[in-house]
Design a protein around this motif. Sequence first.
Motif, PDB file in Angstrom:
ATOM      1  N   PRO A 150       0.807  -1.231   0.000  1.00  0.00           N
ATOM      2  CA  PRO A 150       0.000   0.000   0.000  1.00  0.00           C
ATOM      3  C   PRO A 150       0.837   1.276   0.000  1.00  0.00           C
ATOM      4  CG  PRO A 150      -0.443  -1.424   1.932  1.00  0.00           C
ATOM      5  CD  PRO A 150       0.852  -1.841   1.334  1.00  0.00           C
ATOM      6  N   ILE A 151       2.070   1.252  -0.525  1.00  0.00           N
ATOM      7  CA  ILE A 151       3.000   2.359  -0.345  1.00  0.00           C
ATOM      8  C   ILE A 151       2.466   3.673  -0.915  1.00  0.00           C
ATOM      9  CG2 ILE A 151       4.309   2.007  -2.486  1.00  0.00           C
ATOM     10  CD1 ILE A 151       6.872   2.480  -0.701  1.00  0.00           C
ATOM     11  N   ASN A 152       1.583   3.624  -1.917  1.00  0.00           N
ATOM     12  CA  ASN A 152       1.006   4.860  -2.440  1.00  0.00           C
ATOM     13  C   ASN A 152      -0.090   5.420  -1.547  1.00  0.00           C
ATOM     14  OD1 ASN A 152       2.656   4.831  -4.714  1.00  0.00           O
ATOM     15  ND2 ASN A 152       1.215   3.594  -5.888  1.00  0.00           N
ATOM     16  N   HIS A 153      -0.500   4.632  -0.546  1.00  0.00           N
ATOM     17  CA  HIS A 153      -1.550   5.049   0.394  1.00  0.00           C
ATOM     18  C   HIS A 153      -0.976   5.304   1.778  1.00  0.00           C
ATOM     19  CE1 HIS A 153      -5.504   5.369   2.177  1.00  0.00           C
ATOM     20  NE2 HIS A 153      -5.328   4.293   2.913  1.00  0.00           N
ATOM     21  N   GLU A 154      -0.085   4.419   2.223  1.00  0.00           N
ATOM     22  CA  GLU A 154       0.518   4.517   3.561  1.00  0.00           C
ATOM     23  C   GLU A 154       1.843   3.762   3.569  1.00  0.00           C
ATOM     24  OE1 GLU A 154       1.836   5.185   6.971  1.00  0.00           O
ATOM     25  OE2 GLU A 154      -0.125   6.109   6.572  1.00  0.00           O
ATOM     26  N   ASN A 155       2.913   4.450   3.938  1.00  0.00           N
ATOM     27  CA  ASN A 155       4.236   3.822   3.963  1.00  0.00           C
ATOM     28  C   ASN A 155       4.427   2.891   5.148  1.00  0.00           C
ATOM     29  OD1 ASN A 155       4.934   5.197   1.654  1.00  0.00           O
ATOM     30  ND2 ASN A 155       6.067   6.801   2.714  1.00  0.00           N
ATOM     31  N   ASP A 156       3.863   3.243   6.304  1.00  0.00           N
ATOM     32  CA  ASP A 156       4.027   2.439   7.516  1.00  0.00           C
ATOM     33  C   ASP A 156       2.860   1.459   7.627  1.00  0.00           C
ATOM     34  OD1 ASP A 156       4.516   1.320   9.969  1.00  0.00           O
ATOM     35  OD2 ASP A 156       4.435   3.205  11.101  1.00  0.00           O
ATOM     36  N   VAL A 157       3.072   0.250   7.140  1.00  0.00           N
ATOM     37  CA  VAL A 157       1.998  -0.744   7.088  1.00  0.00           C
ATOM     38  C   VAL A 157       1.561  -1.173   8.490  1.00  0.00           C
ATOM     39  CG1 VAL A 157       1.440  -3.085   6.292  1.00  0.00           C
ATOM     40  CG2 VAL A 157       2.589  -1.504   4.772  1.00  0.00           C
ATOM     41  N   ALA A 158       2.367  -0.903   9.502  1.00  0.00           N
ATOM     42  CA  ALA A 158       1.946  -1.208  10.868  1.00  0.00           C
ATOM     43  C   ALA A 158       0.667  -0.464  11.238  1.00  0.00           C
ATOM     44  CB  ALA A 158       3.057  -0.860  11.856  1.00  0.00           C
ATOM     45  N   ARG A 159       0.460   0.714  10.664  1.00  0.00           N
ATOM     46  CA  ARG A 159      -0.780   1.457  10.917  1.00  0.00           C
ATOM     47  C   ARG A 159      -1.981   0.699  10.352  1.00  0.00           C
ATOM     48  NH1 ARG A 159      -1.102   7.147   9.143  1.00  0.00           N
ATOM     49  NH2 ARG A 159      -2.270   7.483  11.084  1.00  0.00           N
ATOM     50  N   LEU A 160      -1.824   0.121   9.173  1.00  0.00           N
ATOM     51  CA  LEU A 160      -2.888  -0.697   8.606  1.00  0.00           C
ATOM     52  C   LEU A 160      -3.067  -1.985   9.410  1.00  0.00           C
ATOM     53  CD1 LEU A 160      -2.169  -0.277   4.790  1.00  0.00           C
ATOM     54  CD2 LEU A 160      -3.808   0.968   6.199  1.00  0.00           C
ATOM     55  N   CYS A 161      -1.974  -2.516   9.930  1.00  0.00           N
ATOM     56  CA  CYS A 161      -2.065  -3.732  10.749  1.00  0.00           C
ATOM     57  C   CYS A 161      -2.823  -3.477  12.051  1.00  0.00           C
ATOM     58  CB  CYS A 161      -0.674  -4.281  11.038  1.00  0.00           C
ATOM     59  SG  CYS A 161       0.127  -5.025   9.597  1.00  0.00           S
ATOM     60  N   ALA A 162      -2.750  -2.255  12.573  1.00  0.00           N
ATOM     61  CA  ALA A 162      -3.570  -1.918  13.744  1.00  0.00           C
ATOM     62  C   ALA A 162      -5.049  -2.066  13.409  1.00  0.00           C
ATOM     63  CB  ALA A 162      -3.263  -0.499  14.212  1.00  0.00           C
ATOM     64  N   VAL A 163      -5.438  -1.667  12.190  1.00  0.00           N
ATOM     65  CA  VAL A 163      -6.813  -1.860  11.735  1.00  0.00           C
ATOM     66  C   VAL A 163      -7.109  -3.345  11.559  1.00  0.00           C
ATOM     67  CG1 VAL A 163      -8.470  -1.365   9.902  1.00  0.00           C
ATOM     68  CG2 VAL A 163      -6.838   0.405  10.636  1.00  0.00           C
ATOM     69  N   LEU A 164      -6.163  -4.089  10.979  1.00  0.00           N
ATOM     70  CA  LEU A 164      -6.364  -5.530  10.825  1.00  0.00           C
ATOM     71  C   LEU A 164      -6.564  -6.211  12.175  1.00  0.00           C
ATOM     72  CD1 LEU A 164      -3.747  -6.467   8.054  1.00  0.00           C
ATOM     73  CD2 LEU A 164      -6.201  -6.030   7.795  1.00  0.00           C
ATOM     74  N   ARG A 165      -5.840  -5.758  13.199  1.00  0.00           N
ATOM     75  CA  ARG A 165      -6.050  -6.302  14.547  1.00  0.00           C
ATOM     76  C   ARG A 165      -7.494  -6.082  15.005  1.00  0.00           C
ATOM     77  NH1 ARG A 165      -1.228  -5.230  18.880  1.00  0.00           N
ATOM     78  NH2 ARG A 165       0.327  -6.659  17.995  1.00  0.00           N
ATOM     79  N   SER A 166      -7.991  -4.878  14.751  1.00  0.00           N
ATOM     80  CA  SER A 166      -9.361  -4.574  15.139  1.00  0.00           C
ATOM     81  C   SER A 166     -10.353  -5.436  14.368  1.00  0.00           C
ATOM     82  CB  SER A 166      -9.637  -3.085  14.894  1.00  0.00           C
ATOM     83  OG  SER A 166     -10.961  -2.745  15.257  1.00  0.00           O
ATOM     84  N   TRP A 167     -10.107  -5.621  13.075  1.00  0.00           N
ATOM     85  CA  TRP A 167     -10.991  -6.499  12.282  1.00  0.00           C
ATOM     86  C   TRP A 167     -10.863  -7.946  12.731  1.00  0.00           C
ATOM     87  CZ3 TRP A 167      -9.713  -4.317   6.722  1.00  0.00           C
ATOM     88  CH2 TRP A 167     -10.314  -3.052   6.595  1.00  0.00           C
ATOM     89  N   GLU A 168      -9.684  -8.332  13.120  1.00  0.00           N
ATOM     90  CA  GLU A 168      -9.483  -9.683  13.642  1.00  0.00           C
ATOM     91  C   GLU A 168     -10.376  -9.896  14.864  1.00  0.00           C
ATOM     92  OE1 GLU A 168      -5.333 -11.744  13.535  1.00  0.00           O
ATOM     93  OE2 GLU A 168      -5.600 -10.999  15.573  1.00  0.00           O
ATOM     94  N   ASP A 169     -10.440  -8.890  15.729  1.00  0.00           N
ATOM     95  CA  ASP A 169     -11.241  -8.985  16.949  1.00  0.00           C
ATOM     96  C   ASP A 169     -12.736  -8.865  16.672  1.00  0.00           C
ATOM     97  OD1 ASP A 169      -8.897  -9.185  18.405  1.00  0.00           O
ATOM     98  OD2 ASP A 169      -8.834  -7.048  18.918  1.00  0.00           O
ATOM     99  N   ARG A 170     -13.125  -7.997  15.732  1.00  0.00           N
ATOM    100  CA  ARG A 170     -14.550  -7.730  15.505  1.00  0.00           C
ATOM    101  C   ARG A 170     -15.195  -8.645  14.471  1.00  0.00           C
ATOM    102  NH1 ARG A 170     -15.181  -2.108  13.528  1.00  0.00           N
ATOM    103  NH2 ARG A 170     -12.935  -2.087  13.135  1.00  0.00           N
ATOM    104  N   PHE A 171     -14.399  -9.102  13.483  1.00  0.00           N
ATOM    105  CA  PHE A 171     -14.979  -9.863  12.372  1.00  0.00           C
ATOM    106  C   PHE A 171     -14.289 -11.200  12.107  1.00  0.00           C
ATOM    107  CE2 PHE A 171     -15.332  -5.261  11.289  1.00  0.00           C
ATOM    108  CZ  PHE A 171     -16.692  -5.135  11.553  1.00  0.00           C
TER     109      PHE A 171
END
Length: 278
Positions: A190-211
């Motif tokens: 996602p480098i054209n959207h966000e360079n630090d993929v850890a920020r997206l992984c924080a969202v993935l953690r939330s989706w992991e918990d919710r969905f």
Amino acid sequence: MSMDANPLSLLSAELTGDGETLGLDLPPGSLVTETESGPWREPLLWVSDGIAGPADWGQYAAACAGKGLQPVLLDGDEDIAGWWNTELDPGMMSAPADHDAEGVLKEFWHAAVAATEENEDDEDEGETIAPYSGDWPGPAPRRPAAADPDAVAAEVAAALVEHRLSSPRLALAPATRSADLPAAIGWTGPINHENDVARLCAVLRSWEDRFGVRVVALSHNRLDLSVAAPPQTLDEALAVAVEHFAFCPDNVWQGYETLRLYAEEALVGSRHWTFWWD
């Protein structure tokens, strides 16, 4: 093995039969240590030499349980085959735990809405994100999982191997939870959207918990997730579509044009979420 040690460091013993092993009975493969900036200090991935079979993700998810490794399918077409040997950049990543998922999504939502408003014609103003305004609507509510997330992930992985991925390789990555895998290997999709993929992984953690999501497959710019608790109604799907639009605006801009259409056609009842960054 120390809890802080990279379990991939034992795979040389796994492959040669010398010393302590992880007992994974791996097919032929190799460790990846190269990055965009040169050799990394420890292995980032183990990748199979041959094409993955439909059952491989599920088999090695079970085998790796409790060992600090997560399976993922790596896919590449003829032009970008072997991208995992040249495009990983773990030095760009922070840690997923350093970020608040809702804060990340709220920031991305406002940026995506602003970009949308700049490109909408006057007669189409507001249609892309309807029924929402530019205000952050908040996160979608948690849904109870209707099935075991790992079992759903194994089924989604098998379907991807059989029907979608062009030349998938089985890979193992050092991560204690599936949501952290992209940052752990330094994925730059996602480098054209966000360079630090850890920020997206924080969202993935939330989706992991919710969905009940799991990271199933990666290409050089695509992410495939399995979903054990997908939205079942249009209203539920719209709330999730808000987060998807923030996470990856291209899903709406380049595929469905409106949030409502995306929610209706891509999310209601779907156990597979895919994201593609241009």
